[in-house]
Enzyme design. Sequence first.
Site, PDB file in Angstrom:
ATOM      1  CE  LYS A 222      -1.735   1.602   4.070  1.00 13.17           C
ATOM      2  NZ  LYS A 222      -1.501   3.005   4.371  1.00 13.17           N
ATOM      3  CG  ASN A 223       2.419   2.681   3.599  1.00  9.37           C
ATOM      4  OD1 ASN A 223       1.247   2.991   3.437  1.00  9.37           O
ATOM      5  ND2 ASN A 223       2.945   2.438   4.791  1.00  9.37           N
TER       6      ASN A 223
ATOM      7  CB  CYS B 178      -4.878  17.188  11.167  1.00 10.41           C
ATOM      8  SG  CYS B 178      -3.738  16.433  10.037  1.00 10.41           S
TER       9      CYS B 178
ATOM     10  NE  ARG C 165      -0.493  12.457  11.799  1.00  8.85           N
ATOM     11  CZ  ARG C 165      -0.838  11.611  10.839  1.00  8.85           C
ATOM     12  NH1 ARG C 165      -2.065  11.195  10.726  1.00  8.85           N
ATOM     13  NH2 ARG C 165       0.074  11.152   9.998  1.00  8.85           N
TER      14      ARG C 165
ATOM     15  CG  ASP D  73       2.549   1.027   9.659  1.00  4.95           C
ATOM     16  OD1 ASP D  73       2.242   1.912  10.483  1.00  4.95           O
ATOM     17  OD2 ASP D  73       2.775   1.274   8.459  1.00  4.95           O
TER      18      ASP D  73
ATOM     19  NE  ARG E 230      -6.769   4.293   5.598  1.00  5.76           N
ATOM     20  CZ  ARG E 230      -5.842   4.481   6.535  1.00  5.76           C
ATOM     21  NH1 ARG E 230      -6.155   4.407   7.805  1.00  5.76           N
ATOM     22  NH2 ARG E 230      -4.608   4.762   6.199  1.00  5.76           N
TER      23      ARG E 230
HETATM   24  C1  UD1 Z   1       4.411   6.509   6.722  1.00  5.96           C
HETATM   25  C2  UD1 Z   1       3.475   5.360   6.445  1.00  5.96           C
HETATM   26  C3  UD1 Z   1       2.861   4.844   7.753  1.00  5.96           C
HETATM   27  C4  UD1 Z   1       3.933   4.534   8.782  1.00  5.96           C
HETATM   28  C5  UD1 Z   1       4.892   5.712   8.925  1.00  5.96           C
HETATM   29  C6  UD1 Z   1       6.082   5.379   9.834  1.00  5.96           C
HETATM   30  C7  UD1 Z   1       2.654   5.938   4.230  1.00  5.96           C
HETATM   31  C8  UD1 Z   1       1.488   6.315   3.386  1.00  5.96           C
HETATM   32  N1  UD1 Z   1       2.420   5.812   5.549  1.00  5.96           N
HETATM   33  O1  UD1 Z   1       3.614   7.565   7.245  1.00  5.96           O
HETATM   34  O2  UD1 Z   1       2.128   3.657   7.457  1.00  5.96           O
HETATM   35  O3  UD1 Z   1       3.319   4.310  10.035  1.00  5.96           O
HETATM   36  O4  UD1 Z   1       5.413   6.095   7.647  1.00  5.96           O
HETATM   37  O5  UD1 Z   1       6.750   4.260   9.385  1.00  5.96           O
HETATM   38  O6  UD1 Z   1       3.719   5.676   3.726  1.00  5.96           O
HETATM   39  N2  UD1 Z   1       6.755  13.876  11.534  1.00  5.96           N
HETATM   40  C9  UD1 Z   1       7.057  15.169  11.875  1.00  5.96           C
HETATM   41  N3  UD1 Z   1       7.088  16.115  10.880  1.00  5.96           N
HETATM   42  C10 UD1 Z   1       6.834  15.819   9.585  1.00  5.96           C
HETATM   43  C11 UD1 Z   1       6.529  14.476   9.243  1.00  5.96           C
HETATM   44  C12 UD1 Z   1       6.503  13.523  10.241  1.00  5.96           C
HETATM   45  O7  UD1 Z   1       7.284  15.481  13.033  1.00  5.96           O
HETATM   46  O8  UD1 Z   1       6.866  16.724   8.732  1.00  5.96           O
HETATM   47  C13 UD1 Z   1       6.696  12.830  12.586  1.00  5.96           C
HETATM   48  C14 UD1 Z   1       5.303  12.214  12.684  1.00  5.96           C
HETATM   49  O9  UD1 Z   1       4.444  12.959  13.504  1.00  5.96           O
HETATM   50  C15 UD1 Z   1       5.620  10.842  13.268  1.00  5.96           C
HETATM   51  C16 UD1 Z   1       6.984  10.523  12.648  1.00  5.96           C
HETATM   52  O10 UD1 Z   1       7.534  11.751  12.218  1.00  5.96           O
HETATM   53  O11 UD1 Z   1       5.750  10.939  14.651  1.00  5.96           O
HETATM   54  C17 UD1 Z   1       6.921   9.531  11.502  1.00  5.96           C
HETATM   55  O12 UD1 Z   1       6.120  10.068  10.497  1.00  5.96           O
HETATM   56  P1  UD1 Z   1       6.390   9.735   8.964  1.00  5.96           P
HETATM   57  O13 UD1 Z   1       7.573   8.863   8.846  1.00  5.96           O
HETATM   58  O14 UD1 Z   1       6.379  11.014   8.221  1.00  5.96           O
HETATM   59  O15 UD1 Z   1       5.102   8.914   8.611  1.00  5.96           O
HETATM   60  P2  UD1 Z   1       4.205   9.045   7.325  1.00  5.96           P
HETATM   61  O16 UD1 Z   1       5.049   9.300   6.135  1.00  5.96           O
HETATM   62  O17 UD1 Z   1       3.071   9.935   7.603  1.00  5.96           O
END
Ligand code: UD1
Length: 458
Positions: free
Chosen positions: A34-35, A130, A135, A321, A413
């Site tokens: 998915k990701n 959000c 987020r 995950d 999803r």
């Molecule tokens: C992706 C995956 C999700 C997985 C996550 C961590 C997708 C669609 N989803 O989510 O399934 O759980 O990686 O392996 O690929 N953060 C910040 N600032 C930012 C971005 C992130 O502080 O600009 C923090 C987030 O709040 C969180 C952490 O970094 O605590 C990890 O987030 P991130 O790696 O960005 O996850 P996603 O890409 O949203």
Amino acid sequence: MICVSKNESNLKSQNLKIKGKKILEGKVKISGAKNSALVLLAASLLTNEKVILNNVPKLSDIEKMKNILKHLGVKLNSNNANNLIINSKNLHIGDNLPFELVNGLRASFFCIGPLLSMLGEVTLALPGGCKIGKRPIDQHITGLRELGANIEVKDGFVNAKIQGKKKKLVGSKILLSCPSVGATETLIMAATLAEGRTVIENAAREPEIQDLCLMLNKMGAQIHGYGNSKITIDGVEKLSGCKHKVIPDRIEAGTFLIASAATLSNITIGPVIPNHLESVLETLKATGSKIFIKGNEITIKTKEIKAVNIKTAPFPGFPTDLQAPFTALMAIAKGNSEISETIYENRMGHVDLLNRMGASIQLVNNIAKIQGVDELKGQNLKGSDLRSTAALIIAALSAKDTSYIGGLEHLDRGYDCFESKLNILGANITRNFNEQIFFNQTIVDENISKNTEKFKAA
Ligand code: UD1
């Protein structure tokens, strides 16, 4: 494989009736990730030639992303269930993307890099509606600013614009404050068509990022070092079309392995890329399962479940995950374990639900302190997010009696035909539509209203 209806409007009133204590056996096919597929769909916007994606999973998140692409003028065709032919020749962004299209799909934000590079300006709703802070997408935004974009965030929307006459982003050195998967992907996509060299330090190393870079390089990009925490991108003039196969879903694979362990079963999963599952396989071995790897297949055999502590971490660590499914396994392990969630501050919605099935888990500061119990009891419950719903299904498979598990709007999803695949392995699961019993009995979903935004992560 025949899947039941995934009409999303009905999903909230569906549940799975699961008769517990069935032993699983046989082989299960793992779908595309998915990701990976989500970000590859966004990356296909970076060319006006055809991109052919194979092994695309059938998921509601993918359908949402396809709808976003269609709204952007992209033509999507397919000649079999898991392939997509993407043609972005007529890419445009007439109106802002409707809120209902991007709401609830964090991956919708992936489009910002390609749209900015291809069109010079884009306005997108913040993912999931959000606000920054709750987020955060601060790393995406800071990075895009480093590449020369002018970005304004106002009233739930992000407007990004390339400065100057050339209408090109400009390569830069970017240090991420945390190895965010999404931010690394956004910045890689934005940098491929930028002028000059971009270096991303403290980049995420997840296999889905490697898959993205592999596809972009097939399209003519110059990306080096992916899979490491320093990625170098030399901008190119344009990208061409390509054919690419989405990598197998390591999280789906891990979920089946954990389900097999929880039911003291022996199953084989494939195709998988075993390296992508190293930390999960090591952990499962420590819990007492025997693991056999042959080519792109993994067989797991389990006779006992020992308690093991884990801490979630960015790849190659134990994936966040799979934390909820693994908690369901530890709930019935012999002994005490501790599970620490270090990526998300509030991803423990399943703890209270597992306790209602007879688990003995105490939550202290994002650490689940678990006293293993002999067995769980069937219950009527509703998962609060994608992975917590999978965790409840695993718990129900191992439990005595029958459970009714809701939250299928989350499950669908991210899991392609989950219950059908489990039934092929010998589970006894039926999907109920508008089943009154579900509404007449206690359904635990109070966590959802409290923490919906935080739980939309996976
Ligand atoms: C992706 C995956 C999700 C997985 C996550 C961590 C997708 C669609 N989803 O989510 O399934 O759980 O990686 O392996 O690929 N953060 C910040 N600032 C930012 C971005 C992130 O502080 O600009 C923090 C987030 O709040 C969180 C952490 O970094 O605590 C990890 O987030 P991130 O790696 O960005 O996850 P996603 O890409 O949203």
